[in-house]
Design a protein around this motif. Structure first.
Motif, PDB file in Angstrom:
ATOM      1  N   PRO A 197       0.135  11.265 -14.667  1.00 51.94           N
ATOM      2  CA  PRO A 197      -0.868  10.361 -14.134  1.00 51.94           C
ATOM      3  C   PRO A 197      -1.867   9.888 -15.194  1.00 51.94           C
ATOM      4  N   GLN A 198      -2.011  10.654 -16.272  1.00 45.65           N
ATOM      5  CA  GLN A 198      -3.003  10.263 -17.277  1.00 45.65           C
ATOM      6  C   GLN A 198      -2.620   8.995 -18.005  1.00 45.65           C
ATOM      7  N   ARG A 203       0.836  -1.194   0.000  1.00 45.59           N
ATOM      8  CA  ARG A 203       0.000   0.000   0.000  1.00 45.59           C
ATOM      9  C   ARG A 203       0.876   1.251   0.000  1.00 45.59           C
ATOM     10  N   ASP A 244     -12.720   3.396  -9.195  1.00 46.45           N
ATOM     11  CA  ASP A 244     -11.557   4.238  -9.424  1.00 46.45           C
ATOM     12  C   ASP A 244     -11.858   5.051 -10.665  1.00 46.45           C
ATOM     13  N   ARG A 259      -1.513   6.325 -16.918  1.00 44.02           N
ATOM     14  CA  ARG A 259      -1.728   5.047 -16.254  1.00 44.02           C
ATOM     15  C   ARG A 259      -2.765   4.226 -16.997  1.00 44.02           C
ATOM     16  N   PRO A 294     -10.061   1.879   0.242  1.00 44.24           N
ATOM     17  CA  PRO A 294     -11.158   2.768   0.664  1.00 44.24           C
ATOM     18  C   PRO A 294     -12.054   3.183  -0.494  1.00 44.24           C
ATOM     19  N   VAL A 335       2.187   6.604  -6.959  1.00 51.25           N
ATOM     20  CA  VAL A 335       1.208   7.551  -7.480  1.00 51.25           C
ATOM     21  C   VAL A 335       1.689   8.980  -7.276  1.00 51.25           C
TER      22      VAL A 335
END
Ligand SMILES: Nc1ncnc2c1ncn2[C@@H]1O[C@H](COP(=O)(O)OP(=O)(O)OP(=O)(O)O)[C@@H](O)[C@H]1O
Ligand SMILES: [Mg+2]
Lengths: 414, 302, 268
Positions: A74-75, A61, A395, A77, A389, A68
């Motif tokens: 991040p796009q 985790r 997501d 991914r 969570p 991240v």
């Protein structure tokens, strides 16, 4: 190696913890003490294995979060399966169509003659799907932790039971009335308490549900007390006589339609100005009000709407079972619905549907599991909060269509 | 007006209230430090009662009885409750520090459900009789129509526990660290307080108090089951809010007020609705005075 | 300040006082802002600057004093104790010192929340859909997207806001506040956590916002270079009191201000 050592230590610690409760059982009636040493070994082994997994997962985790955070683009991914499904309207429609057809055909595939057990099970499961989706509005979208959601379900069920018993009103008249009653209760209760902090809200709703149950149990002249109300008429179909199986199938289609309605409504709301305001309040109350969201009104709408669905489907529940008593409306039921929302992912419609079906059908078909059901639900709630969570499949990012052209000149007057 | 009846009710209310107070302290201390409603606190109390039942059950069947058994049982119960409280925090709450505010709350509810069902599966869902361990004290003779010996033990034990707790918080090192952490966690960390240890200690202390409450109430009602923690937990939370959550004297006051109010309501109106009075009181206090009787209204820093 | 007097006054704060229990966080502070101005509010840590913002935007209700606004084309209102959302609807929007975005919503959705008070779709219309609702939604999306372009975040419009860098998050907060169509924008330490390059760009962005969006700006900032560069006027607070006001030049030379800042340095 340190992991191994720690896991061993934790295993021993849990053997100590579970020692009195799992090993010793005192039978005061026959004056005997039962010693179940085998349990101790099991507890130790399980704790050891889980501890090992736990450390591994916690490390993963942390690594994932670091990754991240470090991700500059991040796009890029890889999108999840659910995200791809949501982004592709053609695929989306096809899957929807397939599932819809299957759902329509289901009762005919699994029932025959006098055997319609599976249909009845599915009706109960779908009732909980509606409940899950309703609570999803309150908890998942708006972030209002309601621990007494089942009370609104009870309001709907008793509305139908009482109206049909005392005033001979039919199912179809009572169905909307049940929803409206649920909503009214939601508004009356929500009005004073919604400005409370999230955790107080949880307790007060819990208290409200307990009060509802106590009143139902004790005011027997009106509510039939602990014995409840029996002989509630099943849904009517223009006065046509239906046999047991047909009734079950008819009810199935009614709930299925309600499920579809709930999905459409929730989906539209979620992607609207109203739904965005709910989510914003869930994320950060102060920022929301500072950006112009009316907190009281927005929260109340989420709360009342969630209550509406519970009331609505409560009517179906009463009609389906033709008998209700306060035992169907306990805290454990509220907790189970909450577990559905948590497992499905706060706010995710698809997730909540899957989780509701899973949590309701599993104990039904895996009898061995039924006994440990609540134990597992409790553990699941803890584990989900720690490791996932966002829920099993939440997501998702909603993508909007926008004009990328510059609008400087046309945008002159604000 | 029947004063004797009133006086009886008042005594009963105080006894009940002091148990609420013992449990409420755990809520309030945890809340004061990490702003979390530890939903599973009621379960720790229940576990305390169960461990005591098991110990005293074994002892009774082996031929021992009396107050000494009760004391041993209470000590073991306290140790176990402390162990459970400590473990609970490590597993269910610690990994969620800094998570969105709903997460630890849901985790707490999950933990509560888990523990309740764990005891139910490991022991039994039925009510178990709790052995009578408190003897009838002779000096109690004249008072007996108002308070039984058990009640007397409860009142005395509660008072002693409160004194011990006050001393602990006021004068010991860990107590001072707890107060510092409650005021400002960041600052406490900066001046070298091990905040994690303080949080663990808070859970341990709260759990011990709950276990004492559990043992006492079990010897009063004479029976327990795995569900007793749920109601007691909510009631105690109500007491904590009533007094002003985060406020230690407030929890005691809140417990006593709640106990008396509930008993009076049950005695004069209807015992079936006893829980309704408690919840009604909770809702009223939250609406009218959310900071509680002794709490101060604080504005959230933005 | 003859020049200022010809312009229209937008915000008028007088005698503002805020107590927290025994602590007087703001003590009798006054402040005016005129159309087209960039005004800075500076002062050492704990001076009460953020609290001042909170009092003006309705997060706290001031203990004493008056906060009045004169919206262009609207009636003068006293806004003490008014709810934050109403104040925002009247035309004042803010950013937060400790970034308060909606982390699990996309960047575009964050800005769209700013459009909330300028749009009207309610539950019924959201459920029924229809052309008017769709048009309003489209307008909201487009307007929000244009704002993202303005602050340079258009490429990440569909990303979760929690995945943005610190500097980007600050700019997103500005876009979100602008989406409420304010006449006065309040920025709480917009440059905090930014690197020099980003700060430099912010400098240009703020002036551009003032000129293009026709909003006045009140900003709290510790970066003196930025403050001196862009502000028309500066107010200085210390321990809740206002100790000076004037043009950047006047402030630079004010002995009290120098004392306050040097004093702080000496303590630190
Ligand atoms: N909600 C609150 N409750 C109690 N005291 C507060 C509250 N908010 C602020 N304060 C106190 O008021 C004083 C002013 O705080 P404020 O945050 O306004 O300072 P600031 O000028 O913004 O400082 P910084 O430059 O560090 O942001 C501080 O002493 C602070 O501790
Ligand atoms: Mg500040």
């Amino acid at each position: 190696m340190t992991h191994l050592k720690r896991s061993l230590g934790i295993g021993l610690w849990f053997m100590f913890l579970t020692l009195p409760l799992m090993v010793v059982r005192v039978n005061t009636v026959s004056s005997e003490v039962e010693w179940r040493w085998a349990n101790l070994v099991w507890a130790g082994l399980c704790a050891f294995a889980i501890a090992w997994l736990w450390q591994f997962s916690i490390e993963r985790r942390a690594a994932k979060r670091a990754q991240v955070a470090a991700d500059a683009h991040p796009q890029k991914r890889k999108p999840t399966l659910a995200q791809r499904l949501a982004d592709d309207p053609v695929l989306n429609r096809r899957v929807l169509l397939g599932v819809g057809l299957l759902a329509m055909a289901f009762p005919w595939l699994v029932s025959s003659g006098q055997n319609f057990y599976h249909v009845n099970v599915m009706v109960s499961a779908l009732i909980f799907v509606v409940l899950g989706l309703g609570l999803n509005i309150t908890v998942g979208l708006a972030g209002l932790l309601d621990l007494g959601y089942i009370a609104f379900f009870a309001v709907g069920a008793y509305t139908y039971a009482l109206l049909s018993k005392n005033f001979d009103l039919g199912f179809w008249t009572c169905l909307p009335l049940g929803g409206v009653m649920g909503m009214l209760f939601g508004i009356v209760l929500g009005f004073p308490i919604l400005r409370l902090r999230g955790d107080y809200l949880a307790i007060v709703t819990l208290g409200f549900a307990s009060i509802t149950k106590i009143v139902l149990e004790n005011w027997d002249t009106v509510f039939g007390g602990a014995a409840g109300i029996a002989n509630i008429p099943r849904p009517d179909l223009f006065g046509i006589e239906l046999d047991g199986r047909q009734k079950a199938i008819y009810t199935y289609y009614i709930v299925l339609a309600l499920v579809a309605l709930t999905i459409v409504v929730t989906n539209r709301l979620k992607n609207s100005r109203v739904g965005r305001a709910w989510m914003a309040l869930r994320e950060d109350e102060i920022a929301s009000v500072a950006m112009g969201v009316d907190m009281a009104q927005t929260k109340l709408s989420a709360y009342a709407l969630g209550a509406f669905w519970a009331g609505l489907v409560g009517v179906v529940f009463a009609a389906h079972n033709s008998f209700i008593n306060p035992d169907s409306f306990t805290f454990m039921d509220s907790a189970m619905i909450l577990a559905m929302v948590v497992l499905g992912g706060m706010g995710s419609i698809l997730g909540v549907i899957i989780a509701s079906l899973a949590l309701k059908l599993m104990p039904e078909y895996l009898r061995a599991f039924a006994e440990y059901r609540m134990l597992v639900f409790g553990a699941v709630m803890v584990l989900m909060m720690i490791f996932r969570p966002q829920g099993l499949i939440n997501d998702m990012r909603r993508k909007y269509e926008y004009d990328t052209a510059d609008k400087e000149d046309t945008d002159g007057g604000k | 007006m029947d004063f004797e009846y009133l006086f009886q009710l008042l005594c009963g209310g105080l006894v009940k209230g002091s148990i609420y107070a013992l449990i409420a302290l755990g809520y309030t201390m945890v809340y004061g430090i990490i702003q979390l409603i530890n939903f599973a606190h009621g379960e720790v109390y229940m576990i305390g009662a169960f461990v005591a039942l098991i110990i005293s059950g074994v002892a009774t069947l082996s031929g021992y009885s009396g107050l000494s058994v009760l004391i041993v049982a209470a000590v073991v119960a306290a140790i176990y409750a402390a162990a459970y409280g400590f473990t609970l925090e490590k597993i269910a709450y610690r990994p969620l520090r800094g998570a969105p505010r709903l997460s630890p709350l849901i985790s707490a509810i999950g933990a509560s459900i888990f523990l309740m069902n764990y005891v139910q599966l490991a022991q039994t869902p039925d009510f178990l009789p709790f052995p009578e361990l408190v003897p009838e004290f002779e000096f109690m003779e004249p008072l007996l129509q108002y308070v039984s010996s058990v009640d007397m033990v409860i009142l005395v034990m509660t008072a002693l526990t409160m004194v011990a707790l006050t001393v602990l918080i006021k004068y010991t090192k860990i107590g001072k660290a707890m107060r510092a952490t409650q005021q400002d966690q960041v600052m406490a960390r900066l001046v070298g307080i091990n905040v994690d240890r303080v949080i663990s200690a808070t859970f341990v202390i709260g759990s011990v108090l709950a276990a004492i409450g559990g043992v006492l109430i079990a010897s009063r009602t004479g029976q327990i089951n795995s569900a007793i923690g749920f109601m007691a937990g909510i009631k105690a939370f109500t007491a904590a809010v009533l007094g002003g959550i985060g406020n230690i004297p407030g929890a005691v006051l809140g417990g006593l007020v709640l106990g008396v109010a509930e008993t009076l309501g049950a005695g004069y109106i209807s015992s079936a609705y006893e829980d309704v009075f408690a919840f009604g009181l909770l809702v009223l206090i939250l609406i009218l005075r959310p900071a509680g009787l002794l709490g101060k209204a604080v504005k959230q820093k933005v | 300040m003859a020049a200022s007097n010809e312009r229209k006054k937008l915000l008028e704060v007088s005698g503002l006082t805020m107590d927290f229990g025994g602590l007087r966080a703001i003590d009798n502070v006054g402040l005016d802002i005129f159309e087209g101005e960039i005004v800075a509010l500076i002062g050492p840590n704990g001076a009460g600057k953020t609290t001042f913002f909170n009092c003006v935007t309705g997060i706290y209700e001031p203990t004493q004093g008056d906060v009045k606004i004169h919206p262009p084309g609207g009636a003068t209102r006293r806004i003490n104790g008014m709810k934050p959302n109403r104040i925002t609807a009247l035309g004042m929007a803010r950013t937060f010192q400790n970034i308060r975005l909606f982390p699990a919503m996309t960047v575009l959705e964050n800005v769209m929340i700013g459009r909330h008070c300028r749009t009207h779709t309610g539950i019924v219309r959201a459920i029924l859909g229809g052309a008017a609702t769709a048009r309003e939604e489209k307008e909201s999306v487009d307007k929000s997207y244009q704002l993202l372009k303005k602050v340079g975040l258009a490429e990440v419009a569909d990303e979760f806001s929690r995945n943005l860098s610190y500097g980007a998050q600050r700019r997103l907060e500005i876009a979100r506040a602008l989406a409420t169509d304010p006449f006065l924008l309040l920025l709480d330490e917009p440059a905090a956590g930014m690197n020099p390059q980003e700060t430099h760009e912010l400098d240009a962005l703020i002036t551009r916002i003032r000129d293009e969006e026709k909003v006045a700006i009140l900003l709290i900032e510790h970066d003196m270079k930025l403050v001196m560069n862009i502000s028309d006027r500066i107010y200085v607070m210390e321990y809740g009191k206002e100790i000076a006001q004037g043009t950047p030049q006047q402030i630079k030379e004010n002995p009290k201000v120098i004392e306050a800042y040097l004093g702080e340095e000496a303590h630190a």
